[in-house]
Scaffold this active site. Structure first.
Site, PDB file in Angstrom:
ATOM      1  N   GLY A 588      43.419  41.554  41.212  1.00 22.59           N
ATOM      2  CA  GLY A 588      43.171  42.294  39.992  1.00 22.59           C
ATOM      3  C   GLY A 588      43.220  43.785  40.251  1.00 22.59           C
ATOM      4  N   GLY A 590      42.251  47.810  38.084  1.00 18.65           N
ATOM      5  CA  GLY A 590      41.693  48.487  36.924  1.00 18.65           C
ATOM      6  C   GLY A 590      41.584  49.966  37.184  1.00 18.65           C
ATOM      7  N   GLY A 593      39.935  50.845  40.524  1.00 12.72           N
ATOM      8  CA  GLY A 593      40.549  50.455  41.777  1.00 12.72           C
ATOM      9  C   GLY A 593      41.038  49.022  41.748  1.00 12.72           C
ATOM     10  CB  VAL A 595      39.722  43.179  42.533  1.00  8.85           C
ATOM     11  CG1 VAL A 595      38.708  42.144  43.031  1.00  8.85           C
ATOM     12  CG2 VAL A 595      39.065  44.173  41.589  1.00  8.85           C
ATOM     13  CE  LYS A 609      36.279  46.452  40.378  1.00  4.16           C
ATOM     14  NZ  LYS A 609      35.764  46.670  39.005  1.00  4.16           N
ATOM     15  CG  ASP A 709      36.328  48.218  30.607  1.00  4.24           C
ATOM     16  OD1 ASP A 709      36.934  48.134  29.518  1.00  4.24           O
ATOM     17  OD2 ASP A 709      36.906  48.200  31.698  1.00  4.24           O
TER      18      ASP A 709
END
Length: 861
Positions: A588, A590, A593, A595, A609, A709
């Site tokens: 992942g 975002g 940063g 993941v 992360k 978020d």
């Protein structure tokens, strides 16, 4: 009346007016000047005087006693009367505690300006403050409190909002005179609809007639309008009623209520049914009113309330008879109030009140109101935060006596203390609660005892003035050796610590010893690095022992990194490199940063992360965030296992959620087998789990944490398909929100509600937050365009088929659309949303049970 307070501002004596209300003088107020003014004929005696204040930078407050957990009407009135002989009409602000209430604009000599506020008392006193005169001097003529009883004006939002009264109208009034006490036992003022004013009740329909009765009206509603108001009304003889009304204090969000009572004798073959609509607000569903039926009888009250309306400055509303009605609409009365967002004020309000209790008779302690807002008291300075802290106490030469108040040590944001030139006695406090202190002035008092050694532990202390007291003992060595301005003269029994001679050999020995330790540490580190890089067959468990992280130290070699919390383990970078195989598997990304997945030496699966560089957040801020996050524990929140802070690297280590995110699962490219298992009941369970996690950070802990978020990409699923919320961030500079799911409002719990509404729409539709059908930008726009004109199937995921109860889907759709309302006061709280989801879950479970029972019955037959 019990619970009534009527202050005649500037008055010299108490009196009872023609209504039977008792007025008392405010002559106990120690500041401001009083003036008598000429008032128009028929104006009450209470308006013949006023109290005015300097046009300076201070605020001037009244403090009123109230009963906790009780609702009140607060009314302030202003009649200028040219008291200053300047004919300069004043403009100034009025505050309720720390909350901005209104700007008072005077437009002539003889008009009474009135402001009313409805509030729930949460403390034993409230304050009303005048400040910020932009023109002329601020003044006040009357101040009134009227206590309500029961649940009158109970709103869902009263913990966060006050009600600022805009309009209260008596339709069909027999004269221009308002109705108030004693006809209204709460002394609300109901204005006549006969008042001739250009901005008041215009655009009246043809055929509007007045009707009235002398019959008693059964008042059993929530807001209890007075009988005399309900005995008059307007009726639309031509089938409609319409008005335009200027709303004081708007645009904004409001609470409105229309009051109806059938006061005409309808024949057995007659009926009165009509719709209530706001033409400028088509999203408000037109209510159908049958007064006699709704109120369960003639001459009974029926209230039609609108709890959350976005209202303009000029409001238009219409009442139109239905096609099956023989009589036109009827309206008796109406109220409109604006939601006024509360400001909780200074975080030190309670503490400073305790300090004031020691000096209640002092002039400087009489300023009242919040210590920091809208402007600070004359003897304090405050930070610039929305909820500020007191950073300076300026009480030098104020004739203070006794010990230094212990409450000062509870003012955790203090930077300066100025208490010099008083008559203070006793010891100097430890001040360990004020770790930001830079300047302390205690000179020219009568303090005794020694200088506390704890003063050395104040990291920012720069100036300490204690001269001319009665101190004794020895000045702590740490104070003498640090770069601190210290004045302790005039204390004949206070001595500086004598310096002891140190043997050269001891100095050399300690230096040599330190040098050896440094050399050993360096050689050991190099050896570890060399050993860790030789060969490719070293096992991970052996390499893990070589993973070390340096301690961050200040110039004196003192460790400066605080503990990050009991639940947060500190990992070394190389330990995480081993666990993630050099960050090979990215799962992942975002705004903060990327993941990566990994597995620790003990088999624990983790998600790491790797945070993007944030030049604003320092090491202490990062570790403080880790400390708080590690303390947030809930079965529906992804657990933070630890962190890495090494050099420029900052990483957060979480438990791994094996089935990825809800967004991935809803995506057509997601795992087909899992997507097929995502029936409506499973989706409801995911929504319930996620709502529980958000409910916990909003209500289950202090301080409240705003996620900021909330989106389907941050709803993660474990091996059992149970959902957990991830992505909780405490940093002020949050990023990663996307245009599709970011709230138009600012960061509050209501922002999370908006994001959760988007998730519910995604669960219903299977659409992504930013996709729709190509014509709309977001799933919110897409759903709004469809759900308003078609059935619920118009936005349902086709894969759900007929395997769900449409009523439960519709219920979730309704609450989802409430969540994504454009303004915060229209949105429900997360606990309210959770209850709706749980109700839908029970509907689905009952449907499944019925289906199972029917199948079993058919099988047995």
């Amino acid at each position: 009346m019990p619970g009534f307070l009527s202050l005649d501002c500037g008055g010299k004596e108490n009196f009872t007016d023609e209504l039977g209300l008792e007025w008392i003088s405010d002559d106990k107020l120690t500041y401001g000047e009083t003036s008598a003014v000429q008032v128009p004929s028929g104006t009450g005696k209470q308006y013949a005087t006023l109290r005015h204040f300097p046009a300076d930078s201070r605020k001037y407050c009244y403090t009123l006693n109230v009963v906790r957990r009780t609702r009140y009407l607060l009314r302030a009135s202003f009649l200028y009367g040219n008291f200053d002989n300047n004919n300069v009409y004043p403009v100034f602000d009025i505050y309720f505690g720390a909350t901005y209430w209104s700007t008072v604009v005077i437009s002539d000599d003889s008009t009474i300006e009135t402001r009313e506020l409805i509030f729930l008392a949460t403390t034993s006193t409230v304050s009303v403050c005048l400040s910020n005169a932009t023109t002329g001097q601020p003044f006040i003529s009357t101040l009134e409190l009227r206590q309500f009883n029961g649940s009158i004006y109970n709103t869902e939002h009263e913990e966060q909002f006050y009600l600022s009264v805009s309009s209260r109208i008596n339709f069909g009034a027999g004269s221009d005179a308002p109705i108030r006490y004693p006809d209204d036992s709460f002394d609300r003022i109901w204005d006549s609809d006969s008042i001739k004013r250009e901005d008041y009740l215009v655009d009246v329909s043809d055929g509007t007639v007045k009707v009235s009765t002398r019959m008693p009206i059964h008042i059993d509603g929530d807001e209890m309008p007075p009988t005399k108001v309900m005995q008059t009304a307007v009726a639309g003889a031509n089938g409609s009623l319409s008005y335009q009304l200027n709303l004081e204090g708007f645009p904004g969000f409001g609470w409105a209520c229309m009051y109806f009572a059938e006061i005409e004798n309808l024949a057995s073959n007659e009926s009165r049914k009509f719709t209530v609509a706001f033409p400028d607000h088509p999203e408000v569903i037109a209510a159908i009113v049958n007064i006699e039926e709704n109120a369960h009888g003639r001459y009974h009250l029926y209230e039609l309330g609108f709890a959350n309306l976005s209202l303009p400055l000029v409001l238009s509303f219409r009442l139109d008879k239905t096609s099956d009605s023989s009589r036109g609409p009827l309206l008796n009365a109406m109220e409109i109030n604006k939601y006024l967002k509360k400001n909780d004020g200074s975080l030190d309000g309670e503490v400073i009140s305790g300090l004031l209790s020691h000096y209640s008779s002092a002039d400087w302690a009489q300023e009242g109101g919040d210590p920091c807002l809208p402007v600070p008291w004359s003897w304090v300075r405050c930070s610039s935060d929305p909820n500020p802290r007191i950073i300076s106490i300026l009480l030098s030469n104020k004739n203070l006596s006794g010990n230094i108040p212990s409450e000062i040590n509870k003012l955790t944001g203090l930077v300066e203390i100025w208490l010099g030139g008083n008559k203070l006695t006793g010891p100097i406090p430890e001040f360990t609660g004020c770790m930001d202190l830079k300047i302390i002035h205690l000179e020219n008092n009568q303090l005794t005892g020694g200088l506390p050694s704890s003063l050395v532990s104040l990291p920012n202390l720069r100036e300490l003035y204690v001269q001319n007291n009665m101190l004794s003992g020895t000045v702590p060595a740490g104070l003498s050796s640090r770069d601190i301005i210290l004045n302790s003269s005039g204390n004949i029994n206070l001595h500086k610590e004598s310096r002891k001679k140190t043997h050269l050999s001891a100095i050399i020995g300690s230096s040599v010893g330190a040098g050896i330790l440094v050399v050993v540490a360096v050689v050991g580190g190099l050896f570890g690095i060399f050993k860790g890089t030789r060969g490719n067959n070293t096992r991970g468990r052996n390499r893990r022992n070589l993973c070390m992280f340096p301690l961050l130290t200040d110039i004196n070699g003192t460790q400066v990194i605080p503990a990050a919390g009991e639940g947060a383990h500190r990992f070394g970078r190389c330990e995480l490199e081993i666990a993630t195989k050099n960050f090979r598997s990215r799962i992942g990304s975002g705004g903060r940063g990327d993941v990566f997945s990994g597995k620790l030496h003990d088999g624990t699966e983790i998600a790491v992360k790797v945070l993007a560089n944030n030049p604003v957040q320092g090491e202490r801020e990062f570790l403080s965030e880790v400390a708080v996050l590690s303390g947030i524990r809930h079965s529906n929140l992804v657990r933070l296992l630890g962190y890495c802070l090494e050099g420029g690297d900052r990483m957060l280590v979480y438990e791994l959620m094996q089935n990825g995110s809800l967004r991935e699962l809803l995506d057509d490219a997601g795992p087909l087998q899992l997507r097929r298992s995502l029936n409506w009941c499973r989706r409801l369970r995911i929504a319930e789990d996620a709502a529980k996690g958000i409910e916990y950070i909003h209500t289950g802990r202090a301080p409240v944490v705003v996620h900021g978020d909330v989106k389907s990409a941050n709803i993660l699923l474990d091996n059992c398909m149970r959902a957990k919320v991830s992505g909780v961030v405490l940093s002020k500079l949050r990023s990663g929100g996307t245009v599709e799911d970011t709230d138009p409002e600012f960061s509050t719990p209501h922002e999370d509600v908006y994001g959760f509404g988007v998730i519910l729409l995604e669960l219903i539709s299977g659409q992504g937050a930013g996709t729709g059908d190509g014509r709309q930008n977001t799933v919110v726009d897409w759903a709004k365009s469809r759900i308003g004109t078609r059935s619920i199937q118009a936005i349902m995921d086709p894969s759900l088929g007929d395997h769900c109860d449409l009523k439960s889907v519709e219920r979730i759709a309704v609450v989802a659309m409430k969540c994504v309302k454009p303004h915060v006061v229209e949105r429900p709280s997360i606990p309210t949303v959770l209850k709706e989801i749980q109700h839908a879950v029970s509907v689905e479970e009952n449907r499944a049970k019925r289906k199972s029972w029917a199948f079993a019955r058919r099988t047995s037959l």
